[in-house]
Design an enzyme around this catalytic site. Structure first.
Site, PDB file in Angstrom:
ATOM      1  N   ASP A   1     -36.893  22.246 -69.129  1.00 18.71           N
ATOM      2  CA  ASP A   1     -37.897  22.926 -69.587  1.00 18.71           C
ATOM      3  C   ASP A   1     -37.657  24.232 -70.011  1.00 18.71           C
ATOM      4  O   ASP A   1     -36.801  24.092 -71.094  1.00 18.71           O
ATOM      5  CB  ASP A   1     -37.908  23.981 -67.689  1.00 18.71           C
ATOM      6  CG  ASP A   1     -36.739  25.257 -67.976  1.00 18.71           C
ATOM      7  OD1 ASP A   1     -35.311  24.680 -67.957  1.00 18.71           O
ATOM      8  OD2 ASP A   1     -36.360  26.311 -67.670  1.00 18.71           O
TER       9      ASP A   1
ATOM     10  N   ARG B   1     -41.473  21.117 -66.915  1.00 17.26           N
ATOM     11  CA  ARG B   1     -40.256  19.990 -66.131  1.00 17.26           C
ATOM     12  C   ARG B   1     -41.100  18.799 -66.168  1.00 17.26           C
ATOM     13  O   ARG B   1     -40.901  18.082 -65.496  1.00 17.26           O
ATOM     14  CB  ARG B   1     -39.905  21.097 -64.838  1.00 17.26           C
ATOM     15  CG  ARG B   1     -39.179  22.100 -65.497  1.00 17.26           C
ATOM     16  CD  ARG B   1     -37.489  21.712 -64.173  1.00 17.26           C
ATOM     17  NE  ARG B   1     -37.326  23.385 -63.885  1.00 17.26           N
ATOM     18  CZ  ARG B   1     -35.718  23.659 -64.801  1.00 17.26           C
ATOM     19  NH1 ARG B   1     -35.585  22.427 -65.206  1.00 17.26           N
ATOM     20  NH2 ARG B   1     -35.402  24.536 -64.945  1.00 17.26           N
TER      21      ARG B   1
ATOM     22  N   ASP C   1     -25.796  19.387 -73.609  1.00 17.78           N
ATOM     23  CA  ASP C   1     -26.137  19.962 -75.045  1.00 17.78           C
ATOM     24  C   ASP C   1     -24.114  20.083 -75.286  1.00 17.78           C
ATOM     25  O   ASP C   1     -23.843  19.813 -75.868  1.00 17.78           O
ATOM     26  CB  ASP C   1     -26.899  21.310 -74.713  1.00 17.78           C
ATOM     27  CG  ASP C   1     -27.033  21.807 -75.823  1.00 17.78           C
ATOM     28  OD1 ASP C   1     -27.090  21.489 -76.727  1.00 17.78           O
ATOM     29  OD2 ASP C   1     -27.676  23.104 -76.080  1.00 17.78           O
TER      30      ASP C   1
ATOM     31  N   GLU D   1     -26.723  14.212 -64.815  1.00 18.18           N
ATOM     32  CA  GLU D   1     -27.300  15.312 -65.567  1.00 18.18           C
ATOM     33  C   GLU D   1     -28.825  14.744 -66.323  1.00 18.18           C
ATOM     34  O   GLU D   1     -28.901  14.650 -66.813  1.00 18.18           O
ATOM     35  CB  GLU D   1     -26.091  16.044 -66.334  1.00 18.18           C
ATOM     36  CG  GLU D   1     -26.632  16.759 -67.033  1.00 18.18           C
ATOM     37  CD  GLU D   1     -26.916  18.146 -66.097  1.00 18.18           C
ATOM     38  OE1 GLU D   1     -27.934  18.185 -65.487  1.00 18.18           O
ATOM     39  OE2 GLU D   1     -25.644  19.643 -66.575  1.00 18.18           O
ATOM     40  N   ASP D   2     -29.273  16.512 -66.540  1.00 17.69           N
ATOM     41  CA  ASP D   2     -30.699  15.921 -67.731  1.00 17.69           C
ATOM     42  C   ASP D   2     -29.925  15.678 -68.494  1.00 17.69           C
ATOM     43  O   ASP D   2     -30.415  14.634 -70.001  1.00 17.69           O
ATOM     44  CB  ASP D   2     -32.072  17.267 -67.316  1.00 17.69           C
ATOM     45  CG  ASP D   2     -30.915  18.835 -67.502  1.00 17.69           C
ATOM     46  OD1 ASP D   2     -29.578  18.991 -67.403  1.00 17.69           O
ATOM     47  OD2 ASP D   2     -32.110  19.373 -67.486  1.00 17.69           O
TER      48      ASP D   2
ATOM     49  N   GLY E   1     -33.050  20.479 -63.708  1.00 20.38           N
ATOM     50  CA  GLY E   1     -33.303  19.416 -64.357  1.00 20.38           C
ATOM     51  C   GLY E   1     -33.206  18.265 -64.375  1.00 20.38           C
ATOM     52  O   GLY E   1     -34.476  16.800 -64.412  1.00 20.38           O
TER      53      GLY E   1
ATOM     54  N   LYS F   1     -26.842  15.672 -77.242  1.00 25.39           N
ATOM     55  CA  LYS F   1     -26.903  16.313 -78.192  1.00 25.39           C
ATOM     56  C   LYS F   1     -25.682  15.596 -79.024  1.00 25.39           C
ATOM     57  O   LYS F   1     -24.612  17.436 -78.477  1.00 25.39           O
ATOM     58  CB  LYS F   1     -27.350  17.642 -78.272  1.00 25.39           C
ATOM     59  CG  LYS F   1     -29.071  17.439 -77.831  1.00 25.39           C
ATOM     60  CD  LYS F   1     -29.679  19.293 -78.157  1.00 25.39           C
ATOM     61  CE  LYS F   1     -30.210  19.220 -77.526  1.00 25.39           C
ATOM     62  NZ  LYS F   1     -31.302  20.852 -77.110  1.00 25.39           N
TER      63      LYS F   1
ATOM     64  N   PHE G   1     -34.036  21.906 -79.669  1.00 27.89           N
ATOM     65  CA  PHE G   1     -34.814  21.811 -78.213  1.00 27.89           C
ATOM     66  C   PHE G   1     -35.642  21.286 -77.842  1.00 27.89           C
ATOM     67  O   PHE G   1     -36.906  20.453 -78.935  1.00 27.89           O
ATOM     68  CB  PHE G   1     -35.473  23.566 -78.406  1.00 27.89           C
ATOM     69  CG  PHE G   1     -35.213  24.064 -76.664  1.00 27.89           C
ATOM     70  CD1 PHE G   1     -34.187  24.669 -76.204  1.00 27.89           C
ATOM     71  CD2 PHE G   1     -36.619  24.141 -76.245  1.00 27.89           C
ATOM     72  CE1 PHE G   1     -34.549  24.452 -74.273  1.00 27.89           C
ATOM     73  CE2 PHE G   1     -36.785  24.052 -74.696  1.00 27.89           C
ATOM     74  CZ  PHE G   1     -35.213  24.537 -73.779  1.00 27.89           C
TER      75      PHE G   1
END
Ligand code: IMP
Length: 177
Positions: A160, A166, A104, A100-101, A46, A132, A153
């Protein structure tokens, strides 16, 4: 609106806004780590676009390498097992910045952090393009955050949905009918 697999997504944050924010993060990192030579550990898949864009604006001496995280359910114990794979560099005594992407629940990042700290880096900080906050299940200190998002989401800009999306240059959010 775009359709990927069975779901529809609408544009949420445009590329130019994302990339301006990444430049700001790169400036902060360059300032904070001035005189040091940090090693960036980018978590695949990611973070590949975030890492690439960030690196172009980091103005200090630094290194980058890429890691993978394998995540699977254990049959013997409860919960998920996360394993950090592919770290060949010695990070002992190094200033480490994990890229990191998105954070969560934070469970993946907490486990990555634990495994990297066991290798005795001099310091370890996290830079995540998205977070988030409402989804967090474990407290985690993220030094550099691009954007805080609602608990919905998202995909695009490296993220992705079941393998797709992506490559999209903007961030999209799930369209709620
Ligand atoms: P966590 O352990 O719940 O923090 O999960 C982190 C990982 O889940 C991220 O690195 C992403 O790969 C994935 N993920 C979490 N939220 C999203 C999302 O909204 N879109 C795409 N991938 C996500």
């Amino acid at each position: 609106m775009i359709q990927l697999h069975d779901k529809q997504f609408e544009i949420f944050i445009e590329q130019a806004i994302i990339e301006n924010r990444i430049k700001e993060l790169a400036l902060s990192i360059s300032k904070d780590y001035s005189g040091k030579c940090p090693i960036f550990l980018a978590i695949l898949n990611g973070s590949f676009l975030f890492a690439a864009e960030l690196m172009k604006s980091v103005s200090i001496e630094c290194e980058i390498t890429f890691l993978r995280v394998s995540s699977y359910h254990s049959t013997t114990s409860s919960g998920k097992i996360t394993e950090v794979l592919g770290l060949k560099e010695d990070i002992t005594g190094r200033d480490v910045i994990v890229l990191e992407d998105i954070v969560d629940t934070g469970l993946t990042m907490a486990e990555i952090k634990k495994q990297l700290l066991a290798k005795n880096p001099k310091s370890l900080e996290i830079a995540s393009l998205f977070q988030k906050p409402e989804a967090l299940k474990t407290p985690i200190d993220i030094r550099y955050i691009g954007f805080e998002l609602e608990n919905k989401f998202v995909l695009g800009y490296g993220l992705d949905y079941d393998g797709l999306g992506r490559n999209l240059p903007d961030l999209y959010v799930l369209h709620e009918k």
